[in-house]
Design a protein around this motif. Structure first.
Motif, mmCIF file in Angstrom:
data_model
loop_
_atom_site.group_PDB
_atom_site.id
_atom_site.type_symbol
_atom_site.label_atom_id
_atom_site.label_comp_id
_atom_site.label_asym_id
_atom_site.label_seq_id
_atom_site.Cartn_x
_atom_site.Cartn_y
_atom_site.Cartn_z
ATOM 1 N N CYS A 53 0.946 -1.168 -0.032
ATOM 2 C CA CYS A 53 0.044 0.061 0.069
ATOM 3 C C CYS A 53 0.886 1.144 -0.030
ATOM 4 N N VAL A 54 1.887 1.153 0.891
ATOM 5 C CA VAL A 54 2.717 2.485 0.963
ATOM 6 C C VAL A 54 3.450 2.462 -0.675
ATOM 7 N N GLN A 55 3.860 1.627 -0.932
ATOM 8 C CA GLN A 55 4.430 1.537 -2.441
ATOM 9 C C GLN A 55 3.509 2.103 -3.333
ATOM 10 N N LEU A 56 2.287 1.519 -3.410
ATOM 11 C CA LEU A 56 1.350 2.034 -4.399
ATOM 12 C C LEU A 56 0.936 3.640 -3.980
ATOM 13 N N THR A 57 0.908 3.869 -3.008
ATOM 14 C CA THR A 57 0.679 5.435 -2.403
ATOM 15 C C THR A 57 1.790 6.256 -3.073
ATOM 16 N N GLU A 58 2.971 6.001 -2.861
ATOM 17 C CA GLU A 58 4.151 6.419 -3.324
ATOM 18 C C GLU A 58 4.124 6.615 -5.011
ATOM 19 N N GLN A 59 3.677 5.513 -5.505
ATOM 20 C CA GLN A 59 3.679 5.485 -7.111
ATOM 21 C C GLN A 59 2.396 6.531 -7.523
ATOM 22 N N LEU A 60 1.684 6.360 -6.700
ATOM 23 C CA LEU A 60 0.429 7.314 -6.942
ATOM 24 C C LEU A 60 0.803 8.626 -6.970
ATOM 25 N N GLU A 61 1.447 9.079 -5.835
ATOM 26 C CA GLU A 61 1.915 10.211 -5.546
ATOM 27 C C GLU A 61 2.875 10.862 -6.872
ATOM 28 N N ASN A 62 3.751 9.960 -7.054
ATOM 29 C CA ASN A 62 4.649 10.346 -8.147
ATOM 30 C C ASN A 62 4.065 10.556 -9.626
ATOM 31 N N LYS A 63 3.050 9.650 -9.582
ATOM 32 C CA LYS A 63 2.320 9.567 -10.851
ATOM 33 C C LYS A 63 1.322 11.142 -10.745
ATOM 34 N N ASN A 64 1.087 11.531 -9.699
ATOM 35 C CA ASN A 64 0.178 12.772 -9.712
ATOM 36 C C ASN A 64 1.211 13.813 -9.713
ATOM 37 N N ASN A 65 2.295 13.761 -9.227
ATOM 38 C CA ASN A 65 3.271 14.801 -9.515
ATOM 39 C C ASN A 65 3.816 14.787 -11.011
ATOM 40 N N ASP A 66 3.836 13.662 -11.640
ATOM 41 C CA ASP A 66 4.150 13.651 -13.216
ATOM 42 C C ASP A 66 2.964 14.369 -13.804
ATOM 43 N N LEU A 67 1.888 14.063 -13.466
ATOM 44 C CA LEU A 67 0.623 14.716 -14.150
ATOM 45 C C LEU A 67 0.791 16.231 -13.917
ATOM 46 N N LEU A 68 0.888 16.699 -12.671
ATOM 47 C CA LEU A 68 0.796 18.091 -12.548
ATOM 48 C C LEU A 68 2.014 18.933 -13.266
ATOM 49 N N LEU A 69 3.001 18.168 -13.212
ATOM 50 C CA LEU A 69 4.321 18.946 -14.117
ATOM 51 C C LEU A 69 4.073 18.682 -15.729
ATOM 52 N N LEU A 70 3.320 17.626 -16.130
ATOM 53 C CA LEU A 70 2.846 17.632 -17.274
ATOM 54 C C LEU A 70 1.801 18.637 -17.965
ATOM 55 N N ALA A 71 1.064 18.872 -16.752
ATOM 56 C CA ALA A 71 -0.327 19.979 -17.207
ATOM 57 C C ALA A 71 0.588 21.233 -16.986
ATOM 58 N N GLN A 72 1.412 21.412 -16.172
ATOM 59 C CA GLN A 72 1.998 23.019 -16.131
ATOM 60 C C GLN A 72 2.873 22.869 -17.328
ATOM 61 N N SER A 73 3.400 22.169 -17.948
ATOM 62 C CA SER A 73 4.397 21.916 -19.284
ATOM 63 C C SER A 73 3.362 22.121 -20.308
ATOM 64 N N GLN A 74 2.281 21.605 -20.193
ATOM 65 C CA GLN A 74 1.248 21.766 -21.237
ATOM 66 C C GLN A 74 0.501 22.934 -21.186
ATOM 67 N N GLU A 75 0.313 23.720 -20.347
ATOM 68 C CA GLU A 75 0.086 25.280 -20.376
ATOM 69 C C GLU A 75 1.162 26.000 -21.078
ATOM 70 N N HIS A 76 2.381 25.692 -20.536
ATOM 71 C CA HIS A 76 3.500 26.525 -21.071
ATOM 72 C C HIS A 76 3.543 26.328 -22.531
ATOM 73 N N GLN A 77 3.606 25.244 -23.177
ATOM 74 C CA GLN A 77 3.397 24.896 -24.492
ATOM 75 C C GLN A 77 2.225 25.561 -25.307
ATOM 76 N N GLN A 78 1.019 25.640 -24.626
ATOM 77 C CA GLN A 78 -0.184 26.253 -25.326
ATOM 78 C C GLN A 78 0.140 27.634 -25.447
ATOM 79 N N GLU A 79 0.878 28.105 -24.145
ATOM 80 C CA GLU A 79 0.976 29.741 -24.419
ATOM 81 C C GLU A 79 2.180 30.000 -25.432
#
Length: 169
Positions: A53-79
């Motif tokens: 569960c801890v590993q999955l939570t960490e993976q989930l948090e990592n994926k969430n962080n990746d998604l946030l970074l990707l969303a920020q990058s996406q906004e920048h690319q759109q600009e």
């Protein structure tokens, strides 16, 4: 100028392709996130507080962080994409304005050329008419000169005869 437009168009297409790849990756990450959540739910049911569960939570948090970074990058690319689109639009407007100005200038020059051609044709017509008039006047003067020479010759002949007749009397 066309090469600049082509280069900008290619760059814009490149940014569009990059943007589509980012969206696809976002969808894939979202799908993975949903799978992870399902897996997490299953794991939570099976193991209440285990290391998985801890590993999955960490993976989930990592994926969430990746998604946030990707969303920020996406906004920048759109600009960036919007800036490039605006730049291309301004260049196209400028190019269109320049083309319109050149068309107007060409039209004006064509009209001016047409007027000059008409003027030249009129002058040539008048010159031809004057040339014919001069030829006619020259012919008349040549005839008058010939007549004058004939009259001078007759005068001399008559004068000579007159002198001869005076001499005889």
């Amino acid at each position: 100028m066309e090469a600049g437009f082509s280069e900008m168009r290619n760059e814009l297409q490149s940014w569009d392709a990059f943007w589509r790849r980012i969206q696809l990756e976002c969808q894939q990450l979202h799908t993975q996130l949903l799978k992870i959540r399902e897996y997490k739910d299953i794991q939570e049911i099976q193991i209440k507080h285990g290391s998985s569960c801890v590993q999955l939570t960490e993976q989930l948090e990592n994926k969430n962080n990746d998604l946030l970074l990707l969303a920020q990058s996406q906004e920048h690319q759109q600009e960036e994409l919007n800036k490039i689109r605006n730049s291309v639009y301004r260049e196209q407007q400028s190019h269109c304005s320049e083309q319109e100005r050149m068309k107007t200038e060409i039209s004006d020059l064509t009209e001016e050329l047409h007027q000059k051609e008409i003027t030249i044709a009129t002058i040539m017509e008048k010159a031809s008419l004057l040339e014919r008039q001069l030829k006619m006047e020259l012919e008349i003067k040549d005839k008058l000169l010939a007549k004058q020479q004939l009259l001078d010759f007759r005068y001399k002949v008559i004068k000579s005869e007159n002198t001869h007749l005076k001499g005889m009397v």
